[in-house]
Design an enzyme around this catalytic site. Structure first.
Site, PDB file in Angstrom:
ATOM      1  N   ASP A 309       0.899  -1.202  -0.056  1.00 12.75           N
ATOM      2  CA  ASP A 309       0.127  -0.126  -0.106  1.00 12.75           C
ATOM      3  C   ASP A 309       0.770   1.086  -0.014  1.00 12.75           C
ATOM      4  O   ASP A 309       1.504   1.579   0.966  1.00 12.75           O
ATOM      5  CB  ASP A 309      -0.830   0.134   1.135  1.00 12.75           C
ATOM      6  CG  ASP A 309      -1.744   1.039   1.289  1.00 12.75           C
ATOM      7  OD1 ASP A 309      -1.753   2.025   0.300  1.00 12.75           O
ATOM      8  OD2 ASP A 309      -2.568   1.081   2.152  1.00 12.75           O
ATOM      9  N   GLU A 311       0.167   4.643  -0.488  1.00 14.72           N
ATOM     10  CA  GLU A 311      -0.537   5.706  -0.622  1.00 14.72           C
ATOM     11  C   GLU A 311       0.164   6.693   0.515  1.00 14.72           C
ATOM     12  O   GLU A 311      -0.205   7.977   0.388  1.00 14.72           O
ATOM     13  CB  GLU A 311      -2.252   5.704  -0.365  1.00 14.72           C
ATOM     14  CG  GLU A 311      -2.338   4.903   1.235  1.00 14.72           C
ATOM     15  CD  GLU A 311      -4.004   4.716   1.662  1.00 14.72           C
ATOM     16  OE1 GLU A 311      -4.373   5.611   0.989  1.00 14.72           O
ATOM     17  OE2 GLU A 311      -4.075   3.757   1.906  1.00 14.72           O
TER      18      GLU A 311
END
Length: 655
Positions: A309, A311
């Site tokens: 991930d 982000e």
């Protein structure tokens, strides 16, 4: 993860953090016995230490599933930077295990030596100007009896006058042969769940099983999350584990293995952490190093794979050495290196924006070929067709409909659409994702059943048990039966709002205040279907006389209170001519409550919490009783105390 090392005086010349280069992390703290530190600078010599990668403590168990081999990862570290190349030789050492047993009063049995081997004959080099060797892999082939616990001791020697610490000359792994992991496959769509381990235990995911097949509802559970960070000492990317993730890894036998024994694969999410060491910035060499560290974690802690991930990474315009400008191609390179070194592990992608996922091709392998799956990370939205943005990614590897299932979404299911699940299956997508369950608060079996009936034509059963974050044994939750809600409860609102009546007899908004507290009594109306609720709010003289009506949903185990007129009004009781339970209709001069058929979709809904309390969550706006009424469209204010609480959500605890 903290542990004690008794380090002799000569070793104290250098105190080092385990979170060093490519194969270290989890921030193991070395606790030093009290000594006269004033003498440290007079100590001569270079000392060496045998260490395990991935922050593993001594006696960390390595699990062997069925006929699969296991792998330990060891390295050697010096107390000072090497002035020239130093050769280190590791060996499997049965005599060292005997010495360990004698010293510690243990009786570990050595794993069959003929099933053990060290890569490159156990020889590694510490290059001049460095302190740490590269890693050496200890291969542990299947061979011990299932259910037993064995040990493997590995010692090391070094040339050119390097002394080995008396307390760190050997490293001991435990080895636990286990049965093969059963198959959880139920259909063409896999179910996947991210669990926020700062708050919840992943063990809860194993309490939901299919009624027909008894297979687990979840195929894959991911520990959310460890981080990728820049190591402050070396400048390299490394894995950082906070206390909660470290606790889980330290106790893998009690937390990870029970899920795997049920057929659930357990991954660890790697999350960007606000510096430049994201998945999209690693150079080729840095990607190779980071993939090696990931493999060490997977091997030592028995992880089935990793989810990525990106982000929260923060990419600068001018990257530091070892890092490059952010690109999906760099991300793809990392997946290539991971796949090359971990061909049998799961690699998954949490994709929030198109540029924070791997794309393109590396060495003839597309991003879609390299990963096992990718999911769209905007919850409660159906991103059909989005997989077409990624090179070589088939629908069978994409999850376009992720569901966040905690209380931020009214028990987690606002926006849930069974028709979307059907379309997802019919369209050929291969992944259904859930995020952040809170099983200590909510029961999910009826919602999971709504999903599983579409995906697998089967129902989901819940054991009724749950685990607190640090528990190794389960707690029996309160059953969501009709009878659970009957009785007397102390109600507390999350907040309250005052109403006052101005000189023109208009109700007006005044001010927010603290929580509102009162006692209620829930009695049977129609057995198994509905209730009377007495005493709600700040007007017991009204609500003890005119109760609310609540409905019971036997499928969900939930209780719901819908807008209703609880008193129609009559000449005998003019002050309560008409009393509504309904939805907030405005603000300022129009701040009052209404209850009409067109507002019937607004309700308070809740369930018995697993700790025995009772949560009501407003679906729509704020909630309360309305002592006002309308006559021919004109608001009429009763002659009574006008200061009145309008409240939000409620928690009720049994008296």
């Amino acid at each position: 993860m903290k542990y004690m090392n008794n380090i002799k005086l000569g070793l104290l010349a250098a105190i080092f953090a385990c979170a060093g280069t490519v194969l270290t992390s989890c921030e193991d703290d070395i606790t030093i016995n009290a000594v006269d530190t004033g003498k440290l600078d007079t100590v001569d010599g270079v000392y060496g230490y045998v260490k395990s990668a991935a922050g593993a403590r001594e006696l960390t168990p390595i699990s062997l599933f069925g006929d699969r081999a296991g792998t330990g990862h060891l390295y050697f570290e010096l107390s000072k930077v090497a002035e020239k190349d130093i050769t280190v030789t590791f060996k499997v050492d049965a005599a060292a295990l005997e010495a360990y047993n004698t010293t510690h009063g243990t009786s570990y049995t050595m794993y069959p030596v003929d099933k053990l081997s060290l890569a490159n004959g156990g020889t590694v080099t510490i290059k001049a100007g460095e302190k740490k060797s590269s890693g050496v892999e200890l291969t542990i082939n299947a061979g011990g009896s299932i259910g037993g616990t064995f040990a493997v001791a590995v010692s090391a020697t070094a040339n050119d006058g390097v002394e080995i610490s008396a307390n760190n000359q050997t490293y001991v792994y435990l080895v636990k042969p286990l049965a093969a992991i059963p198959d959880s496959k139920k259909g063409d769509v896999r179910t996947f769940c991210f669990v926020e381990v700062n708050n919840e235990s992943i063990l809860n995911c194993g309490e939901y099983t299919m009624k027909g097949s008894n297979k687990p509802f979840f195929d894959v559970v991911s520990i959310f999350a460890a981080n990728i960070n820049v190591d402050s000492e070396t400048g390299r990317a490394h894995i950082f584990c906070n206390d909660q993730v470290s606790f889980l890894l330290k106790n893998a036998d009690q937390i990870i293995r029970p899920l795997q024994a049920k057929g659930i694969k357990v991954n660890m999410t790697i999350l960007g952490n606000h510096d430049e060491s994201g998945m999209s910035s690693l150079s080729k060499e840095a990607a190779e190093d980071f993939a090696k560290e990931l493999k060490a974690y997977a091997d030592i802690y028995g992880l089935d794979g990793f989810d990525f991930d990106d982000e929260y990474s923060k990419y600068p315009e001018n990257p530091s050495p070892g890092f490059e400008e952010q690109s999906s191609a760099n991300y793809c390179r990392l997946m290539y290196e991971c796949r090359k070194i971990m061909p049998d592990k799961l690699l998954g992608i949490y994709e929030y924006l198109l540029y924070d996922a791997p794309n393109g091709s590396v060495e003839g392998k597309s991003a879609g070929e390299l990963v096992d799956y990718m999911c769209y990370g905007t919850y409660q939205r159906y991103a059909k067709g989005r997989e077409e943005n990624f090179t070589g990614l088939p629908k069978s590897k994409y999850g376009p409909y992720s569901l966040k299932i905690n209380n931020e979404y009214n028990g987690g299911w606002s926006g849930f659409n069974q028709e979307t699940i059907q379309d997802l299956k019919d369209a050929g997508y291969g992944l259904q994702v859930f995020y952040n369950p809170e099983p200590r608060i909510y029961s999910y079996d009826h919602y999971f059943t709504a999903v599983s009936k579409v995906l697998y034509n089967d129902e989901v059963e819940w054991t009724g048990k749950y685990y607190n974050r640090t528990d190794f044994t389960s707690i029996q939750g309160t059953k969501l039966a009709y009878e659970s809600y009957l009785g007397e409860w102390a109600a507390t609102s999350s907040n309250s709002l005052y109403i006052y009546i101005d000189e023109d007899n208009n109700p007006r908004w005044w001010d927010w205040s603290g929580s509102q507290k009162f006692n209620v009594r829930i009695e049977e109306k129609e057995a198994g279907k509905s209730y009377y609720i007495y005493g709600w709010g700040t007007y017991p003289e009204i609500t003890e006389k005119y109760p609310l009506v609540a409905e019971y949903d036997a499928v969900k185990g939930y209780i719901s209170i819908y807008p209703q007129v609880i008193h129609e009004g009559d000449a005998v009781d003019p002050e309560t001519w008409e009393v509504h339970w309904g939805t907030y209709a405005g603000s300022g001069a129009n701040c009052y409550w209404r209850a009409y058929p067109q507002y019937a979709n607004y309700a308070i809904e809740g369930s018995i919490n697993l700790d025995g309390s009772f949560g009501l969550v407003g679906v729509g706006n704020r909630w309360g009783l309305d002592p006002y009424h309308e006559v021919d469209g004109t608001l009429v204010v009763p002659h009574m105390d006008v200061k009145y609480h309008i409240t939000e959500n409620y928690t009720l605890v049994k008296n």
